[in-house]
Design a protein around this motif. Structure first.
Motif, short mmCIF file in Angstrom:
data_model
loop_
_atom_site.label_atom_id
_atom_site.label_comp_id
_atom_site.label_asym_id
_atom_site.label_seq_id
_atom_site.Cartn_x
_atom_site.Cartn_y
_atom_site.Cartn_z
N CYS A 222 45.60 33.06 -102.40
CA CYS A 222 44.68 33.57 -101.38
C CYS A 222 43.45 34.19 -102.00
CB CYS A 222 45.39 34.57 -100.47
SG CYS A 222 46.64 33.85 -99.38
N LEU A 223 43.63 34.93 -103.10
CA LEU A 223 42.49 35.51 -103.80
C LEU A 223 41.57 34.43 -104.35
CD1 LEU A 223 41.01 37.99 -104.94
CD2 LEU A 223 42.51 37.85 -106.95
N ILE A 242 32.88 43.57 -109.67
CA ILE A 242 31.88 42.67 -109.08
C ILE A 242 32.56 41.65 -108.17
CG2 ILE A 242 30.20 40.87 -109.61
CD1 ILE A 242 29.50 42.43 -112.14
N MET A 243 33.70 41.10 -108.62
CA MET A 243 34.40 40.10 -107.82
C MET A 243 34.86 40.68 -106.49
SD MET A 243 37.82 37.92 -108.82
CE MET A 243 38.82 39.42 -108.89
N LEU A 244 35.47 41.87 -106.52
CA LEU A 244 35.94 42.49 -105.29
C LEU A 244 34.77 42.87 -104.39
CD1 LEU A 244 38.82 44.73 -106.69
CD2 LEU A 244 39.01 42.51 -105.56
N ALA A 245 33.69 43.37 -104.97
CA ALA A 245 32.53 43.76 -104.17
C ALA A 245 31.88 42.56 -103.51
CB ALA A 245 31.52 44.51 -105.04
N LEU A 276 46.49 36.05 -93.87
CA LEU A 276 47.34 34.96 -94.33
C LEU A 276 48.25 35.41 -95.47
CD1 LEU A 276 48.13 31.97 -94.26
CD2 LEU A 276 46.22 31.51 -95.82
N ALA A 277 47.70 36.19 -96.41
CA ALA A 277 48.50 36.67 -97.54
C ALA A 277 49.64 37.57 -97.06
CB ALA A 277 47.61 37.42 -98.53
N VAL A 278 49.36 38.42 -96.07
CA VAL A 278 50.40 39.31 -95.54
C VAL A 278 51.49 38.50 -94.85
CG1 VAL A 278 50.87 41.12 -93.86
CG2 VAL A 278 48.86 41.29 -95.32
N LEU A 279 51.08 37.52 -94.01
CA LEU A 279 52.06 36.71 -93.30
C LEU A 279 52.92 35.88 -94.26
CD1 LEU A 279 49.93 35.47 -90.27
CD2 LEU A 279 51.65 37.28 -90.29
#
Length: 439
Positions: A222-223, A242-245, A276-279
């Motif tokens: 998902c990431l 930077i990736m997360l931002a 989706l990741a949580v499900l």
């Protein structure tokens, strides 16, 4: 599917051809509408506001309709109708052949008369399941192939639903995994391909380590799908920041009489992927709690997703280094992950090994037919996957399982490394060939 086998041969073939042609028309619709750069309304199933004449019911008949749509050649280009017509003919013929091949035991080399009594009763049901499951994979590969030919990219509309369907299907029906065949005194023994095959059965995936591994796979997947900017030129920690931002919408400043600054919000696609990741994590946890064949099958599919996508991710890095530019899109990574989820990590590795040879055939055919020297990587991965599926019995049961895979994981890692080197060499040579052609 048993009723199809009871029909006369000619009736069954005609019925399957008609179904396949309809599937081919839907594939053509997806090829044109899911195009990343230039979605088009060429398909007769699309309403075309620019058409000089409204499309009639006969235009929507699979195969035949394209003959009537020749009248749009002035808008679409000369001969635009030939490729989609051939796709629908091929899917019709292919579905009829593929059904007979599956029900006659193609995945086990056609040796239905040698199956032991304990497995003979369930084989027809398994063959029907394999037919439906693998037909879906082949349609996905068909759509991905021609979109990649047209756009040099593979959209997530193909690979993400395909991966989710594969994970759900094997969890609900563990027998959909490819068969492994062994012999005993009672005859041939059929077992589903597991993540430990061909070694002795393993149990650690039943522990918390298996649960953590499965959840980690879907979280990384998902990431990887999330829209983001990745750079490591400022170091690892700052690169992660930077990736997360980059997955969050930047604040927007509105100037006027009253200056207003909107708050930062997560991008819609990123929010969808978080849900989706949580499900998926919850579903994996439930399957792990119940255990049994369903969890083993799901875990095998998750390992296939990780290995398939991970290998091509490595190829992407190597190819970028060898060619000096980004040589592969991330769609190739998600495509191979989907193939691994459908077939397992062992077939995904075999696809990776065969792919450099199919790439030569695809590149030469593309160069001779169209003069195009830009290499689309998705088609040769798809072609290699088809070869592994159709040749499964000979490739796995008679060669790979008793030979290469029995040598252990260390040898397989060496094989992967050698293939990466070969891939880098081939791509570097292809890049030099392109440069000479452009001079």
């Amino acid at each position: 599917m048993m009723f199809l086998q009871q029909l006369p041969d000619v009736v069954r073939w005609l019925l399957l051809f008609a179904i396949g042609a309809i599937i081919g028309s839907l594939a053509n619709f997806a090829i044109y509408r899911w195009s990343f750069y230039r979605p088009r309304t060429i398909s007769p199933w699309s309403s075309d506001p620019d058409a000089r004449r409204d499309r009639s019911w006969r235009d929507r008949i699979p195969v035949i309709g394209w003959w009537f749509l020749r009248r749009e050649s002035s808008q679409r280009g000369r001969g635009f109708w030939i490729r989609p017509l051939l796709i629908e003919v091929a899917t019709g013929v292919g579905l009829a052949w593929f059904f007979d091949w599956q029900v006659n035991g193609g995945l086990i080399g056609g040796r239905l008369n040698q199956i032991g009594a304990a497995h003979a009763a369930e084989t027809p049901e398994l063959a029907s399941g394999w037919f439906l499951f693998h037909s879906l994979l082949l349609v996905m590969l068909l759509v991905a192939t021609f979109i990649d030919f047209d756009d040099k990219t593979i959209p997530d509309q193909v690979t993400v639903p395909g991966t989710l369907i594969a994970l759900g299907a094997v969890a609900l029906w563990p027998g959909l995994r490819l068969p492994t065949v062994s012999s005993d005194l009672a005859g041939l023994r059929i077992e589903p391909l597991s993540w430990w095959s061909p070694a002795a059965p393993q149990q650690w995936h039943l522990t918390w380590m298996g649960l953590a591994t499965g959840i980690a796979v879907v979280l990384v997947w998902c990431l990887a799908l999330a829209p983001k900017t990745v750079t490591w030129r400022y170091g690892v920690l700052r690169g992660v920041r930077i990736m997360l931002a980059s997955m969050v919408r930047r604040p927007r400043r509105t100037r006027g009489r009253i200056e207003r600054v909107e708050e930062r919000r997560t991008l819609p696609q990123a929010r969808m992927l978080i849900v989706l990741a949580v499900l998926l994590s919850i579903g994996i946890a439930i399957a792990w709690l119940f255990g049994g064949a369903e969890w083993s099958a799901l875990f095998s599919s998750l390992v296939g997703l990780a290995v398939g996508g991970g290998i091509v991710w490595g190829v992407r890095l190597v190819a970028g280094w060898a060619m000096g530019v980004e040589a592969m899109g991330f769609g190739d990574v998600t495509l191979m992950g989907m193939i691994g989820a459908f077939l397992g990590w062992q077939p995904a590795l075999l696809v990776f090994v065969i792919a450099p040879f199919t790439s030569i055939a695809v590149a030469l055919a593309q160069l001779l037919l169209s003069g195009e020297n830009r290499l689309a990587f998705g088609p040769y991965l798809c072609l290699a996957a088809v070869i592994v599926l159709i040749g499964w019995n000979g490739i796995w049961n008679e060669w790979a399982a008793p030979g290469v895979f029995s040598l252990g994981i260390g040898f397989l890692l060496v094989v992967i490394g050698v293939c990466l080197v070969l891939m880098a060499t081939m791509l570097a040579g292809w890049q030099r060939f392109k440069w000479r052609g452009e001079e």
